[in-house]
Write a protein that holds these residues in place. Sequence first.
Motif, PDB file in Angstrom:
ATOM      1  N   TYR A  71       0.444  -0.801  -0.082  1.00  0.00           N
ATOM      2  CA  TYR A  71      -0.231   0.341   0.396  1.00  0.00           C
ATOM      3  C   TYR A  71       0.963   1.208   0.137  1.00  0.00           C
ATOM      4  CZ  TYR A  71      -2.891   3.909   1.559  1.00  0.00           C
ATOM      5  OH  TYR A  71      -3.993   4.840   1.370  1.00  0.00           O
ATOM      6  N   ARG A  72       1.860   0.948   0.732  1.00  0.00           N
ATOM      7  CA  ARG A  72       2.629   2.645   0.992  1.00  0.00           C
ATOM      8  C   ARG A  72       3.578   2.320  -0.286  1.00  0.00           C
ATOM      9  NH1 ARG A  72       5.356   1.488   6.896  1.00  0.00           N
ATOM     10  NH2 ARG A  72       3.469   1.949   8.376  1.00  0.00           N
ATOM     11  N   MET A  73       3.817   1.885  -0.804  1.00  0.00           N
ATOM     12  CA  MET A  73       4.638   1.392  -1.561  1.00  0.00           C
ATOM     13  C   MET A  73       3.356   1.891  -3.179  1.00  0.00           C
ATOM     14  SD  MET A  73       7.452  -2.185  -1.906  1.00  0.00           S
ATOM     15  CE  MET A  73       6.945  -2.331  -3.884  1.00  0.00           C
ATOM     16  N   SER A  74       3.041   1.434  -3.631  1.00  0.00           N
ATOM     17  CA  SER A  74       2.177   1.701  -4.481  1.00  0.00           C
ATOM     18  C   SER A  74       1.610   3.649  -4.454  1.00  0.00           C
ATOM     19  CB  SER A  74       0.586   1.062  -4.760  1.00  0.00           C
ATOM     20  OG  SER A  74      -0.087   0.781  -4.085  1.00  0.00           O
ATOM     21  N   SER A  75       1.288   3.941  -3.238  1.00  0.00           N
ATOM     22  CA  SER A  75       0.634   5.228  -2.618  1.00  0.00           C
ATOM     23  C   SER A  75       1.267   6.883  -3.337  1.00  0.00           C
ATOM     24  CB  SER A  75       0.075   5.242  -1.045  1.00  0.00           C
ATOM     25  OG  SER A  75      -1.109   5.142  -1.430  1.00  0.00           O
ATOM     26  N   ILE A  76       3.048   5.855  -2.953  1.00  0.00           N
ATOM     27  CA  ILE A  76       3.883   6.884  -2.617  1.00  0.00           C
ATOM     28  C   ILE A  76       4.319   6.946  -4.686  1.00  0.00           C
ATOM     29  CG2 ILE A  76       6.257   7.487  -2.451  1.00  0.00           C
ATOM     30  CD1 ILE A  76       6.453   6.276   0.564  1.00  0.00           C
ATOM     31  N   LEU A  77       4.380   5.320  -5.030  1.00  0.00           N
ATOM     32  CA  LEU A  77       4.133   6.205  -6.708  1.00  0.00           C
ATOM     33  C   LEU A  77       3.484   6.264  -7.455  1.00  0.00           C
ATOM     34  CD1 LEU A  77       6.548   4.315  -9.363  1.00  0.00           C
ATOM     35  CD2 LEU A  77       5.073   2.033  -9.450  1.00  0.00           C
ATOM     36  N   VAL A  78       2.272   6.073  -7.024  1.00  0.00           N
ATOM     37  CA  VAL A  78       0.955   7.057  -8.102  1.00  0.00           C
ATOM     38  C   VAL A  78       0.936   8.593  -7.705  1.00  0.00           C
ATOM     39  CG1 VAL A  78      -1.303   7.612  -8.182  1.00  0.00           C
ATOM     40  CG2 VAL A  78       0.272   5.546  -7.819  1.00  0.00           C
ATOM     41  N   GLY A  79       1.634   9.205  -6.629  1.00  0.00           N
ATOM     42  CA  GLY A  79       1.796   9.990  -5.617  1.00  0.00           C
ATOM     43  C   GLY A  79       3.173  11.555  -6.956  1.00  0.00           C
ATOM     44  N   VAL A  80       3.512   9.811  -6.792  1.00  0.00           N
ATOM     45  CA  VAL A  80       5.413  11.025  -7.235  1.00  0.00           C
ATOM     46  C   VAL A  80       4.837  11.102  -9.156  1.00  0.00           C
ATOM     47  CG1 VAL A  80       7.552  10.056  -8.222  1.00  0.00           C
ATOM     48  CG2 VAL A  80       6.743  10.078  -5.843  1.00  0.00           C
ATOM     49  N   LEU A  81       4.242   9.930  -9.475  1.00  0.00           N
ATOM     50  CA  LEU A  81       3.759  10.054 -10.615  1.00  0.00           C
ATOM     51  C   LEU A  81       2.253  11.693 -11.512  1.00  0.00           C
ATOM     52  CD1 LEU A  81       3.728   6.426 -12.045  1.00  0.00           C
ATOM     53  CD2 LEU A  81       4.479   8.242 -13.296  1.00  0.00           C
ATOM     54  N   MET A  82       1.867  11.670 -10.287  1.00  0.00           N
ATOM     55  CA  MET A  82       0.316  12.161 -10.278  1.00  0.00           C
ATOM     56  C   MET A  82       1.716  13.635 -10.953  1.00  0.00           C
ATOM     57  SD  MET A  82      -2.318  13.614  -7.745  1.00  0.00           S
ATOM     58  CE  MET A  82      -0.735  13.927  -6.793  1.00  0.00           C
ATOM     59  N   PHE A  83       2.438  14.331  -9.853  1.00  0.00           N
ATOM     60  CA  PHE A  83       3.605  15.650  -9.432  1.00  0.00           C
ATOM     61  C   PHE A  83       3.953  14.733 -10.903  1.00  0.00           C
ATOM     62  CE2 PHE A  83       2.853  15.622  -5.469  1.00  0.00           C
ATOM     63  CZ  PHE A  83       2.088  16.957  -5.478  1.00  0.00           C
ATOM     64  N   VAL A  84       4.517  14.584 -11.610  1.00  0.00           N
ATOM     65  CA  VAL A  84       5.312  14.131 -12.571  1.00  0.00           C
ATOM     66  C   VAL A  84       4.409  14.298 -13.169  1.00  0.00           C
ATOM     67  CG1 VAL A  84       6.944  12.524 -14.127  1.00  0.00           C
ATOM     68  CG2 VAL A  84       7.501  12.935 -11.667  1.00  0.00           C
ATOM     69  N   LEU A  85       3.390  13.453 -14.301  1.00  0.00           N
ATOM     70  CA  LEU A  85       3.036  14.252 -15.141  1.00  0.00           C
ATOM     71  C   LEU A  85       2.174  15.375 -15.284  1.00  0.00           C
ATOM     72  CD1 LEU A  85       1.193  10.177 -15.279  1.00  0.00           C
ATOM     73  CD2 LEU A  85       2.671  11.522 -16.893  1.00  0.00           C
ATOM     74  N   LEU A  86       1.521  15.606 -14.124  1.00  0.00           N
ATOM     75  CA  LEU A  86       0.742  17.344 -14.696  1.00  0.00           C
ATOM     76  C   LEU A  86       1.870  18.229 -14.738  1.00  0.00           C
ATOM     77  CD1 LEU A  86      -1.478  16.761 -10.987  1.00  0.00           C
ATOM     78  CD2 LEU A  86      -1.857  17.146 -13.680  1.00  0.00           C
ATOM     79  N   GLY A  87       2.924  18.532 -13.217  1.00  0.00           N
ATOM     80  CA  GLY A  87       4.544  19.444 -14.162  1.00  0.00           C
ATOM     81  C   GLY A  87       4.116  19.010 -16.138  1.00  0.00           C
TER      82      GLY A  87
END
Lengths: 139, 137
Positions: free
Chosen positions: A83-99
């Motif tokens: 859960y922690r790994m997937s949340s961090i991955l999705v959170g980071v990817l969200m910022f990267v994709l939006l940025g």
Amino acid sequence: MKIYHKRNFFWGIFTLILAGLSVATMIRFGVSRYQVWVFLIMMPSGLTQLLRSLSYESSKEDRLEVLDEREESMRQRAWVLAYRMSSILVGVLMFVLLGVGAKIENDTLIDMGMGMAVCFAISVLADLGAQIYCQRKYG
Amino acid sequence: MRIYNKKGFWTGVFMLALALLLAWAGLRSGFQDKIFAILVCVVCGVSYLFRGLSYEMSREDRVEEQDERERFVRARAQSRALQITQVVCFALMLAFVVMGAKAREQMFVAMGVAAAFCYMAAILSELFTQIYYQRKY
């Protein structure tokens, strides 16, 4: 014929439906290597689950494995870490994709970032809801 | 000034940085819908920061974190959250892809792909952590 393990039975049915869908897709749009792989993975796995759920001995084995304390503790730890790994991955990817999407003005990347944001919000809300539920249940 | 709870301190810093980022975006495009988010980030950020710098509060946080019952509840909740996330992401993926195909809208397809990625990330991380713990114990 009796179902001894309902969860495995329905999981087997679901997997077989997915295998059937991949066959239907191949008939409609032609054979592709990806679809063949999906079929080859889904079909045996679905059949195994289905047959195990219909056998008394195998269902008993499966149930014992689920109830085993050591297995349960390991599964719990694995889920927490996952859960922690997937949340961090999705959170980071969200910022990267939006940025990146905003920087190069690419709508597709921004849309994907928004999709990620929806999933991230769902995972955070699910955690929050589950915390409240578990606090009430075990509190 | 000493940091007694690093995790809390850095969470506070992150929240305040987020508030600053939102304020900067607000200055560029207007504050209408960002005020509430900025307020929440500032309040949470300051609270985490001060808790991280106070000896008494950091001790309280640490005791609470190490409490067996709290850990059990957290573990149960996070494992349940993973399962909910997997199911919802799968449903979202199907819904977005169908909506995209029906409405011929690329936005929905892109969001469906993102949901599929999240679902895959949840499934694969579960698979790898299972293998890791099976080997470890």
